[in-house]
Design a protein around this motif. Structure first.
Motif, PDB file in Angstrom:
ATOM      1  N   ARG A 535      48.929  78.091  66.514  1.00 43.03           N
ATOM      2  CA  ARG A 535      47.960  78.219  65.418  1.00 43.03           C
ATOM      3  C   ARG A 535      46.698  77.380  65.679  1.00 43.03           C
ATOM      4  NH1 ARG A 535      50.297  80.915  61.283  1.00 43.03           N
ATOM      5  NH2 ARG A 535      52.590  80.975  61.227  1.00 43.03           N
ATOM      6  N   VAL A 536      46.213  77.459  66.909  1.00 45.78           N
ATOM      7  CA  VAL A 536      44.981  76.766  67.306  1.00 45.78           C
ATOM      8  C   VAL A 536      43.923  77.817  67.583  1.00 45.78           C
ATOM      9  CG1 VAL A 536      43.904  75.301  69.057  1.00 45.78           C
ATOM     10  CG2 VAL A 536      46.221  74.791  68.260  1.00 45.78           C
ATOM     11  N   SER A 537      42.707  77.612  67.057  1.00 47.34           N
ATOM     12  CA  SER A 537      41.657  78.633  67.180  1.00 47.34           C
ATOM     13  C   SER A 537      40.589  78.290  68.214  1.00 47.34           C
ATOM     14  CB  SER A 537      40.983  78.856  65.830  1.00 47.34           C
ATOM     15  OG  SER A 537      40.376  77.650  65.380  1.00 47.34           O
ATOM     16  N   LYS A 538      40.672  77.102  68.813  1.00 46.38           N
ATOM     17  CA  LYS A 538      39.673  76.719  69.819  1.00 46.38           C
ATOM     18  C   LYS A 538      40.376  76.310  71.101  1.00 46.38           C
ATOM     19  CE  LYS A 538      36.077  74.288  68.817  1.00 46.38           C
ATOM     20  NZ  LYS A 538      35.249  73.132  68.366  1.00 46.38           N
ATOM     21  N   LEU A 539      39.848  76.809  72.221  1.00 45.39           N
ATOM     22  CA  LEU A 539      40.486  76.566  73.506  1.00 45.39           C
ATOM     23  C   LEU A 539      39.417  76.326  74.569  1.00 45.39           C
ATOM     24  CD1 LEU A 539      43.018  76.541  75.275  1.00 45.39           C
ATOM     25  CD2 LEU A 539      42.916  79.044  75.346  1.00 45.39           C
ATOM     26  N   ASP A 540      39.502  75.205  75.276  1.00 44.25           N
ATOM     27  CA  ASP A 540      38.608  74.895  76.391  1.00 44.25           C
ATOM     28  C   ASP A 540      39.399  75.017  77.693  1.00 44.25           C
ATOM     29  OD1 ASP A 540      36.829  74.283  74.417  1.00 44.25           O
ATOM     30  OD2 ASP A 540      36.775  72.121  74.796  1.00 44.25           O
ATOM     31  N   ILE A 541      38.927  75.872  78.607  1.00 48.80           N
ATOM     32  CA  ILE A 541      39.584  76.046  79.903  1.00 48.80           C
ATOM     33  C   ILE A 541      38.638  75.560  80.988  1.00 48.80           C
ATOM     34  CG2 ILE A 541      40.607  77.694  81.509  1.00 48.80           C
ATOM     35  CD1 ILE A 541      41.422  79.392  79.167  1.00 48.80           C
ATOM     36  N   LEU A 542      39.100  74.581  81.766  1.00 50.63           N
ATOM     37  CA  LEU A 542      38.283  73.959  82.796  1.00 50.63           C
ATOM     38  C   LEU A 542      38.763  74.416  84.171  1.00 50.63           C
ATOM     39  CD1 LEU A 542      38.404  70.276  81.402  1.00 50.63           C
ATOM     40  CD2 LEU A 542      36.908  72.163  80.685  1.00 50.63           C
ATOM     41  N   GLY A 543      37.832  74.738  85.060  1.00 47.13           N
ATOM     42  CA  GLY A 543      38.215  75.173  86.403  1.00 47.13           C
ATOM     43  C   GLY A 543      37.112  74.918  87.408  1.00 47.13           C
ATOM     44  N   PHE A 544      37.492  74.738  88.656  1.00 48.63           N
ATOM     45  CA  PHE A 544      36.495  74.615  89.729  1.00 48.63           C
ATOM     46  C   PHE A 544      35.908  75.980  90.066  1.00 48.63           C
ATOM     47  CE2 PHE A 544      38.940  70.719  90.448  1.00 48.63           C
ATOM     48  CZ  PHE A 544      37.918  69.804  90.598  1.00 48.63           C
ATOM     49  N   GLU A 545      36.726  77.015  89.912  1.00 51.49           N
ATOM     50  CA  GLU A 545      36.289  78.384  90.161  1.00 51.49           C
ATOM     51  C   GLU A 545      36.914  79.288  89.112  1.00 51.49           C
ATOM     52  OE1 GLU A 545      36.583  79.732  94.357  1.00 51.49           O
ATOM     53  OE2 GLU A 545      37.408  77.730  94.737  1.00 51.49           O
ATOM     54  N   PHE A 546      36.243  80.417  88.858  1.00 49.38           N
ATOM     55  CA  PHE A 546      36.757  81.401  87.904  1.00 49.38           C
ATOM     56  C   PHE A 546      36.710  82.778  88.542  1.00 49.38           C
ATOM     57  CE2 PHE A 546      35.597  77.867  85.249  1.00 49.38           C
ATOM     58  CZ  PHE A 546      36.539  77.861  84.234  1.00 49.38           C
ATOM     59  N   GLU A 547      37.679  83.588  88.202  1.00 46.75           N
ATOM     60  CA  GLU A 547      37.723  84.951  88.697  1.00 46.75           C
ATOM     61  C   GLU A 547      36.435  85.679  88.321  1.00 46.75           C
ATOM     62  OE1 GLU A 547      40.565  88.923  88.211  1.00 46.75           O
ATOM     63  OE2 GLU A 547      41.150  87.029  87.290  1.00 46.75           O
ATOM     64  N   MET A 548      35.917  86.485  89.231  1.00 50.21           N
ATOM     65  CA  MET A 548      34.674  87.196  88.963  1.00 50.21           C
ATOM     66  C   MET A 548      34.833  88.145  87.780  1.00 50.21           C
ATOM     67  SD  MET A 548      33.381  88.083  92.824  1.00 50.21           S
ATOM     68  CE  MET A 548      33.284  86.805  94.064  1.00 50.21           C
ATOM     69  N   GLY A 549      33.806  88.172  86.944  1.00 54.24           N
ATOM     70  CA  GLY A 549      33.815  89.080  85.810  1.00 54.24           C
ATOM     71  C   GLY A 549      34.622  88.583  84.621  1.00 54.24           C
ATOM     72  N   ILE A 550      35.081  87.334  84.694  1.00 55.10           N
ATOM     73  CA  ILE A 550      35.908  86.799  83.606  1.00 55.10           C
ATOM     74  C   ILE A 550      35.108  86.642  82.318  1.00 55.10           C
ATOM     75  CG2 ILE A 550      35.536  84.343  84.061  1.00 55.10           C
ATOM     76  CD1 ILE A 550      38.597  83.999  83.712  1.00 55.10           C
ATOM     77  N   VAL A 551      33.795  86.450  82.458  1.00 51.85           N
ATOM     78  CA  VAL A 551      32.877  86.407  81.311  1.00 51.85           C
ATOM     79  C   VAL A 551      32.133  87.734  81.272  1.00 51.85           C
ATOM     80  CG1 VAL A 551      30.872  85.241  80.337  1.00 51.85           C
ATOM     81  CG2 VAL A 551      32.599  83.897  81.546  1.00 51.85           C
ATOM     82  N   PRO A 552      32.084  88.401  80.106  1.00 56.34           N
ATOM     83  CA  PRO A 552      32.571  87.962  78.793  1.00 56.34           C
ATOM     84  C   PRO A 552      33.915  88.577  78.402  1.00 56.34           C
ATOM     85  CG  PRO A 552      31.114  89.810  78.491  1.00 56.34           C
ATOM     86  CD  PRO A 552      31.236  89.614  79.983  1.00 56.34           C
ATOM     87  N   HIS A 553      34.537  89.366  79.317  1.00 54.43           N
ATOM     88  CA  HIS A 553      35.715  90.142  78.923  1.00 54.43           C
ATOM     89  C   HIS A 553      36.835  89.272  78.366  1.00 54.43           C
ATOM     90  CE1 HIS A 553      33.629  93.444  80.747  1.00 54.43           C
ATOM     91  NE2 HIS A 553      33.647  92.868  81.937  1.00 54.43           N
ATOM     92  N   ALA A 554      37.199  88.195  79.076  1.00 54.75           N
ATOM     93  CA  ALA A 554      38.299  87.355  78.629  1.00 54.75           C
ATOM     94  C   ALA A 554      37.967  86.701  77.291  1.00 54.75           C
ATOM     95  CB  ALA A 554      38.602  86.295  79.682  1.00 54.75           C
ATOM     96  N   GLN A 555      36.707  86.298  77.123  1.00 55.03           N
ATOM     97  CA  GLN A 555      36.317  85.648  75.873  1.00 55.03           C
ATOM     98  C   GLN A 555      36.279  86.645  74.711  1.00 55.03           C
ATOM     99  OE1 GLN A 555      32.867  84.085  77.948  1.00 55.03           O
ATOM    100  NE2 GLN A 555      33.354  82.039  77.204  1.00 55.03           N
ATOM    101  N   ASP A 556      35.788  87.857  74.972  1.00 50.35           N
ATOM    102  CA  ASP A 556      35.764  88.876  73.910  1.00 50.35           C
ATOM    103  C   ASP A 556      37.177  89.230  73.467  1.00 50.35           C
ATOM    104  OD1 ASP A 556      33.037  88.906  74.086  1.00 50.35           O
ATOM    105  OD2 ASP A 556      32.915  90.727  75.297  1.00 50.35           O
TER     106      ASP A 556
END
Length: 752
Positions: A535-556
Motif C-alpha cells: 500500500r505504497v504509492s511512491k517508488l524510487d528506482i535507482l540504477g546505473f543503466e536502464f533498459e532502452m525505452g523504459i520511459v515512459p512505458h514503465a511509468q505510465d
C-alpha cells in the motif's frame, strides 16, 4: 650504521609499536639514490596493474565516396556504405585515465597498439591550477548558462589539490609511470604544465624517464616555454604569460623532425638588413657555409683578381640569378631572401604567432577554458611523429590533440574523466571527418569506449577478471556495503523489513538496481506489484543503466496502477566517499525520448518528436537570497533552464529560457540497423588467459547525426533518408545527448 645504542632501542620500540620512523633517520637506515629525488608522504613505486575490459559503446564513421576497389592506402571500407571495415579504428575513451592507461598497458588492446606500430607520442595537459574552474558555459537561446563540473571531476582534481601539492604530484606520478611502460621504445612524451607545479613535475619526470641531456641517452630533451597569452596582470609580481612544456623520450633513439618558428621583427632587422631594388629583404650568407665551396678558381671583381672557391659556371649562374651579393671589399656572398626562408629552427621559446593561443572569438574555440591551439599541437605532432604513427592524449579535454592528429594522418587514442569532454571531442571529430571528406582526404573511423560495469565492479572491490561464480560470491559479500553506499549518497534510510526494497526516503520506497546490469521493465513491474501489496504509492528506482525505452512505458503502466515511479541514474560519483560525505552526489531522472520513423518503400527517415529532462542545479530559494538587487543568474530548476532576476527594488522575476523541448538537445544520432553488431569484449583472466564475452549489449553504429556547435546553433529534427538493401524487420537506435552531455537511447522497430 652510525646509531647509538639508545637510538637503536628507540627505533626498535617504534617499529614494534607500528609507529612511523622520524625522517632524520632515512639517510642512515637506507641506501641513498644517486640522483635527486622528490619524496612525499605515501610515495611508492608500485602502480596499479589492473586490467579492465573496454566496452565499445559507439562506432562513428562518416561514409566515404565509394571506389571500385573499396580501399584506401590506410584501410579497407565497404563500397556500398563507404564505412571502414578493417584496420585500426581510433579510440575515444571515457573513464579514470589511471585505469584506462593500466588496462591499455596490460590488456588485450595492447596487442592492437603494437600491431599499429606502437605508441610513438603522448601529449598530456593535466590540470595544474589549484584555483581552476572546471565549469563550462552552455548557450541556451540568447543567454549563456554555466554548467557546474560533475562531482567526480571536482573530487578528482580540485579536492586533490586541496589536499596539497603532494596529492597532485602523486596523481601525476602514477600516470607517468604507466605512460612510460605503454610508450614504444622510440616514443616521445610532452607534458604541459604551469608555473604552479613545473618544478615538482620536472623532478619526477627525471626520476621516471631519466635526466637525458647527451645524445643517445633516454630522458630529458627540452624545457619549452610557450607564450599562453599576450599579457597578464599580476598584483605584486611580474605578469605570468607563459607555460612550460617538458619534452622527454623513452629511449635514445626517437623521432625529431625539423620544425621552424617564424622570425620575430628583431631577428629580421638584425639579419635580413639588405633589400634588392624590388624591395625584397635578404641576408648575406657565407658561400662556404652554403655548401658551395670547391677548389681555387680565379675571378676578377672591379679589376681586382681574387680566388674563388666555387666553379666559375656555378658563380656565373648564381650571379645571373641575382643570388650573389658583393661586400664593400668585393667578397661575394650568397643572398638568402626572407620570403623564401622556412624560418628559424625551433628553439625552446615558443612565442611566435604560428603557435598562437586560442582567442575567444575564433572558429577554433570550443568553450573550454584550458583549450590549447591546434597550431601548438601541430608543431608537437609534426616534430615528434610521422604520418601513420599512433599518438595519445590521456587528458584530451575538448579534443585538440585528436583533431590535429586526424588532420595530419596520425592514428590516435584520447581519454578523459569528464563526460562533457568526451561529448565535445565526439562532435569535434565528426566535424574533422566531414572536413576531410569534403577535401577528398582519408580519415579513420573512431569508436567511443568506456570501462562501464567493469569500472563500477572495480570501484566496489570486485575483480571483473575472476570467474563468474567467484564474482557472484564476492558480490554477495559486498552487497550490503554497496547498498549502504548508494542509499547514503541518495540520503535515504536503509530498511530490511520491506523486500525487495532497500530503503525509504520522503514517503517513497527505494529500490537499488544491480551494479553490473541495467534495470529492466520486468524489474520495474515486479517492484510496482510489491509496492501495491505494501500500500505504497511512491517508488524510487535507482540504477546505473536502464533498459532502452523504459520511459515512459514503465511509468505510465505503474501510474495506471496507482504507483508513481521515479527512475533515477546512479552517478559514478557515489564511489568517492568524499563526494558522498559532502552531500554533493546528484541523482538525475531518466530522460524521455519520442521518435517517429517514416517509411517510404525501402527508405526510412527518423523524426525526433519529443525529449524531456528533469534536472536541477541550484537551490532556487538560496540563489534568490544570494542575489543582489539588480543582479541575475541562469540556473536549472524542475527540468527548465531559467533566468532569475532581482531588480533594483528587490522584486524577483523568473524567465524560462528553454522555450521548447528541442532546446535541451545538443546532439542526436541514428543507427538504422541496431542490434546487428554485438558488443564483444576481451577479458584477461587472473591467470593471464584471454577470452571473448558478449556483454548483452550492442554497439551503436552512428550512421547519421545532427548537432549544435558554438558557431551553428540550429538542429535538424528529421534525419536523412536511409535505403535498406532488402525487405524485413529492422530495429532503429536513436541516441540523444542533452546540453549537459548526458545521453539517452531509444530503439524502435520498422517493417519494410
Amino acid at each position: 650504521m652510525s646509531l647509538t645504542d639508545r637510538e637503536k632501542e628507540q627505533l626498535k620500540a617504534m617499529i614494534d609499536a607500528g609507529q612511523p620512523l622520524p625522517p632524520r633517520y632515512k639517510a642512515v637506515l637506507f641506501d641513498q639514490p644517486h640522483e635527486a629525488e622528490l619524496i612525499w608522504p605515501g610515495k611508492t613505486s608500485e602502480v596499479t596493474n589492473v586490467v579492465l575490459p573496454f566496452q565499445s559503446i559507439e562506432q562513428i564513421d562518416e561514409p566515404r565516396a565509394g571506389t571500385q576497389a573499396g580501399t584506401t592506402d590506410l584501410f579497407a571500407f565497404d563500397q556500398a556504405t563507404g564505412r571502414q571495415t578493417g584496420g585500426w579504428a581510433n579510440k575515444l575513451i571515457w573513464g579514470d585515465n589511471k585505469l584506462v592507461i593500466a588496462s591499455l598497458k596490460n590488456g588485450p588492446l595492447r596487442r592492437q597498439i603494437e600491431d599499429a606500430g606502437g605508441l610513438k607520442l603522448v601529449y598530456i595537459d593535466p590540470p595544474f591550477d589549484v584555483g581552476a574552474d572546471f565549469s563550462f558555459d552552455i548557450e541556451v537561446g540568447d543567454e549563456s548558462f554555466t554548467k557546474q563540473p560533475s562531482v567526480i571531476e571536482e573530487v578528482a582534481y580540485r579536492d586533490t589539490w586541496g589536499a596539497g601539492t603532494q596529492s597532485y604530484v602523486h596523481m601525476l606520478y602514477e600516470r607517468l609511470c604507466l605512460i612510460r611502460d605503454l610508450l614504444s621504445p622510440d616514443g616521445s612524451l610532452y607534458v604541459h604544465v604551469g608555473w604552479q607545479v613545473s618544478g615538482y613535475v620536472r623532478v619526477i619526470l627525471d626520476e621516471i624517464f631519466g635526466k637525458g641531456g647527451a645524445p643517445g641517452l633516454p630522458g630529458f630533451r627540452n624545457e619549452i616555454a610557450w607564450k599562453c597569452t599576450s599579457a597578464h596582470s599580476d598584483s605584486g609580481r611580474y605578469g605570468i604569460n607563459w607555460q612550460t612544456i617538458f619534452y622527454y623520450t623513452k629511449g635514445g633513439s626517437y623521432t625529431l623532425n625539423e620544425t621552424y618558428q617564424e622570425y620575430d621583427q628583431d631577428y629580421v632587422d638584425q639579419y635580413y638588413r639588405y633589400k634588392d631594388p624590388s624591395g625584397r629583404r635578404f641576408m648575406s650568407d657565407n658561400l662556404n657555409a652554403a655548401g658551395l665551396q670547391g677548389g681555387g678558381y680565379p675571378y676578377e671583381w672591379k679589376g681586382i683578381k681574387r680566388t674563388w672557391r666555387c666553379p666559375p659556371e656555378t658563380m656565373k649562374r648564381l650571379d645571373e640569378e641575382g643570388k650573389i651579393f658583393y661586400t664593400k671589399n668585393g667578397v661575394p656572398r650568397l643572398k638568402r631572401y626572407l620570403d623564401e626562408a622556412k624560418g628559424l629552427s625551433c628553439q625552446t621559446l615558443w612565442a611566435d604567432k604560428a603557435v598562437q593561443y586560442v582567442v575567444s572569438w575564433g572558429q577554433e574555440n570550443t568553450g573550454y577554458e584550458t583549450q590549447k591551439s591546434e597550431s601548438l599541437l601541430s608543431r608537437i605532432i609534426d616534430a615528434s611523429s610521422k604520418p601513420g604513427d599512433l599518438i595519445a592524449d590521456f587528458f584530451c579535454g575538448s579534443g585538440t590533440t585528436l583533431a590535429v592528429a586526424e588532420k595530419l594522418g596520425r592514428k590516435w587514442i584520447g581519454a578523459d574523466l569528464g563526460r562533457f569532454a568526451i561529448h565535445t571531442s565526439r562532435k569535434r571529430m565528426i566535424g574533422v571527418q566531414r572536413g576531410l571528406q569534403e577535401a577528398g582526404k582519408p580519415y579513420r573511423s573512431f569508436e567511443i569506449l568506456n570501462l562501464g560495469k567493469y569500472e563500477r565492479q572495480y570501484f566496489a572491490g570486485i575483480d571483473p577478471t575472476l570467474p563468474e561464480e567467484q564474482r557472484r560470491a564476492i558480490s554477495l559479500q559486498k552487497e550490503e556495503h554497496y547498498l549502504t553506499l548508494i542509499l547514503s549518497a541518495y540520503k535515504a534510510e536503509r530498511v530490511f523489513q520491506s523486500p525487495p526494497f532497500h530503503g525509504k526516503k520522503a514517503g517513497a520506497l527505494v529500490l537499488v538496481g544491480p551494479i553490473d546490469a541495467p534495470v529492466t521493465q520486468s524489474q520495474v513491474h515486479e517492484a510496482v506489484e510489491a509496492a501495491r501489496k505494501l500500500r505504497v504509492s511512491k517508488l524510487d528506482i535507482l540504477g546505473f543503466e536502464f533498459e532502452m525505452g523504459i520511459v515512459p512505458h514503465a511509468q505510465d503502466e505503474a501510474r495506471a496502477k496507482g504507483v508513481n515511479v521515479a527512475l533515477r541514474y546512479i552517478p559514478k560519483d557515489v564511489f568517492d566517499r568524499r563526494a558522498v560525505d559532502k552531500g554533493q552526489v546528484a541523482f538525475y531522472d531518466v530522460a524521455y525520448v519520442d521518435v517517429q520513423p517514416v517509411v517510404k518503400g525501402a527508405s526510412v527517415t527518423v523524426r525526433l518528436k519529443d525529449f524531456g529532462v528533469y534536472y536541477r542545479q541550484d537551490d532556487v530559494g538560496a540563489l534568490i537570497e544570494s542575489l543582489k538587487n539588480g543582479g541575475s543568474k541562469v540556473t536549472v530548476d524542475a527540468g527548465q533552464v531559467v533566468k532569475i532576476t532581482k531588480d533594483k527594488k528587490g522584486v524577483v522575476s523568473r524567465e524560462v529560457l528553454t522555450k521548447a523541448w528541442s532546446d535541451w538537445v545538443d546532439y542526436w544520432a541514428v543507427d538504422f540497423d541496431f542490434e546487428n553488431r554485438k558488443e564483444i569484449v576481451r577479458i584477461t583472466e587472473a591467470d593471464g588467459a584471454e577470452r571473448e564475452a558478449w556483454t548483452g549489449g550492442y554497439i551503436f553504429e552512428n550512421e547519421w547525426q545532427s548537432f549544435r556547435t558554438r558557431q551553428e546553433r540550429t538542429l535538424e529534427l528529421t534525419s536523412a533518408p536511409h535505403d535498406y538493401p532488402k525487405k524485413g524487420r529492422y530495429k532503429i537506435g536513436v541516441k540523444v545527448i542533452d546540453i549537459f552531455g548526458n545521453d539517452t537511447t531509444k530503439v524502435v522497430e520498422v517493417s519494410l
